[in-house]
Enzyme design. Structure first.
Site, PDB file in Angstrom:
ATOM      1  N   HIS A 107      -4.891  -2.114  -3.749  1.00 30.52           N
ATOM      2  CA  HIS A 107      -4.082  -2.786  -2.679  1.00 30.52           C
ATOM      3  C   HIS A 107      -4.436  -4.305  -2.739  1.00 30.52           C
ATOM      4  CE1 HIS A 107      -2.436   0.853  -0.989  1.00 30.52           C
ATOM      5  NE2 HIS A 107      -3.390   1.291  -0.797  1.00 30.52           N
TER       6      HIS A 107
ATOM      7  N   HIS B 203      -8.939 -13.287   3.836  1.00 34.28           N
ATOM      8  CA  HIS B 203      -9.379 -12.946   5.342  1.00 34.28           C
ATOM      9  C   HIS B 203     -10.939 -12.345   5.254  1.00 34.28           C
ATOM     10  CE1 HIS B 203      -5.043 -11.194   5.942  1.00 34.28           C
ATOM     11  NE2 HIS B 203      -5.254 -12.556   6.212  1.00 34.28           N
TER      12      HIS B 203
ATOM     13  N   HIS C  15      -5.104 -11.697  -0.442  1.00 35.99           N
ATOM     14  CA  HIS C  15      -3.633 -11.500  -0.570  1.00 35.99           C
ATOM     15  C   HIS C  15      -2.876 -12.512  -1.331  1.00 35.99           C
ATOM     16  CE1 HIS C  15      -3.803  -8.246   2.651  1.00 35.99           C
ATOM     17  NE2 HIS C  15      -4.935  -8.992   3.038  1.00 35.99           N
TER      18      HIS C  15
END
Length: 290
Positions: free
Chosen positions: A87, A141, A118
């Site tokens: 992911h 993050h 991301h």
């Protein structure tokens, strides 16, 4: 609009039943099914979800955010594990780096657990949050948990004052020297489940402003399942810069294990791993700058 800043009488988030936790564990999920996460992860249906669009004109200047300076006491991490989990890319920090001050409860320390990335398949998209509906090619993050109140990040997730996340937008430009330790080994962890230990990683290189004054704050959730709320988001106004070559290293990663047979219509490329922005509802975005 209600101010959702830290207050003493915050309502606790309800504890999950044991069977609910077991049902959520090990469930496969993907970004193509993002709108359906709430069918398996009930927290994803919450009112105060993340990410959001930040409307800079509607952000409320809050000088109290500067009463106690936001203070990251980060140390260089030795032997950090970098993992492709299918992911995202995770950098797991073993050294004890902590964050305090700013919008966080007074006297509480939040320990830095990991850095997550991301990014988009193209430079026009990739960040989870948007600013005035503008997306960036990437968003980092820095995920912290409240080590004053809890014994582990697992205990802290979903609890009031449990999690604090620093979000950093990323634009394309000069090479980011601090991220070279990560981008240089991505070819070795191209496939899901692969990991590699890097000898040194300095999270201080990710902080864009030495004074740490220009940031927004709001209360939200994790942006990945289980999408638990109780997260204080701190989003820096000024983006980091990485080179086009560096972001292309991320775009070569894969969502699957090596040799796996892909389903029809899936190319297996790891990218566009961002959740759509969620409604702001009655939340207030606070700004530490005018």
């Amino acid at each position: 609009m209600a101010d959702l800043s830290f207050i003493e009488d915050t309502v606790a988030f309800p504890e999950k039943e044991e069977d609910e936790e077991e049902e959520e564990e090990g469930v496969e999920w993907g970004y193509e099914e993002g709108v359906e996460w709430g069918l398996v992860f009930p927290d994803a249906n919450g009112e105060y979800q993340s990410p959001i669009n930040l409307n800079s004109r509607e952000a409320r200047y809050d000088p109290s955010l500067l009463d106690v300076r936001l203070s990251p006491n980060y140390v260089v991490c030795r032997d950090c594990e970098v993992t492709n989990d299918g992911h995202t890319i995770q950098v797991i920090l073993k050294s004890k780096s902590v964050l305090s001050g700013g919008p966080l409860p007074q006297g509480h320390e939040f320990e830095l657990y990991e850095v997550r990335f991301h990014w988009g398949r193209e430079n026009q998209r990739g960040s989870e949050h948007t600013v005035n509906f503008k997306a960036f090619p990437m968003e980092l993050h820095l995920i912290h948990w409240n080590s004053t109140l809890f014994g582990s990040i697992d205990e802290a997730v979903g609890k009031p004052h449990g999690i604090a996340i620093i979000a950093l937008f990323v634009q394309i430009g000069k090479e980011h020297v601090g991220l070279k330790a990560v981008t240089e080994i991505l070819q070795d962890i191209q496939y899901k489940g692969k990991s590699k230990t890097i000898p040194c990683f300095n999270p201080n290189t990710l902080l864009p402003d030495p004074l740490l004054r220009d940031y927004w704050v709001y209360e939200g959730s994790l942006t990945i399942p289980p999408c638990s709320e109780g997260v204080t988001w701190i989003l820096f106004r000024y983006p980091l810069t990485i080179s086009q070559l560096q972001i292309e290293e991320f775009r070569r990663l894969r969502t699957h294990v090596k040799g796996a047979e892909l389903v029809e219509g899936c190319d297996g490329i790891l990218g566009d791993n961002f959740r759509p922005t969620q409604p702001l509802s009655d939340r207030v975005i606070r700004a530490a700058f005018q």
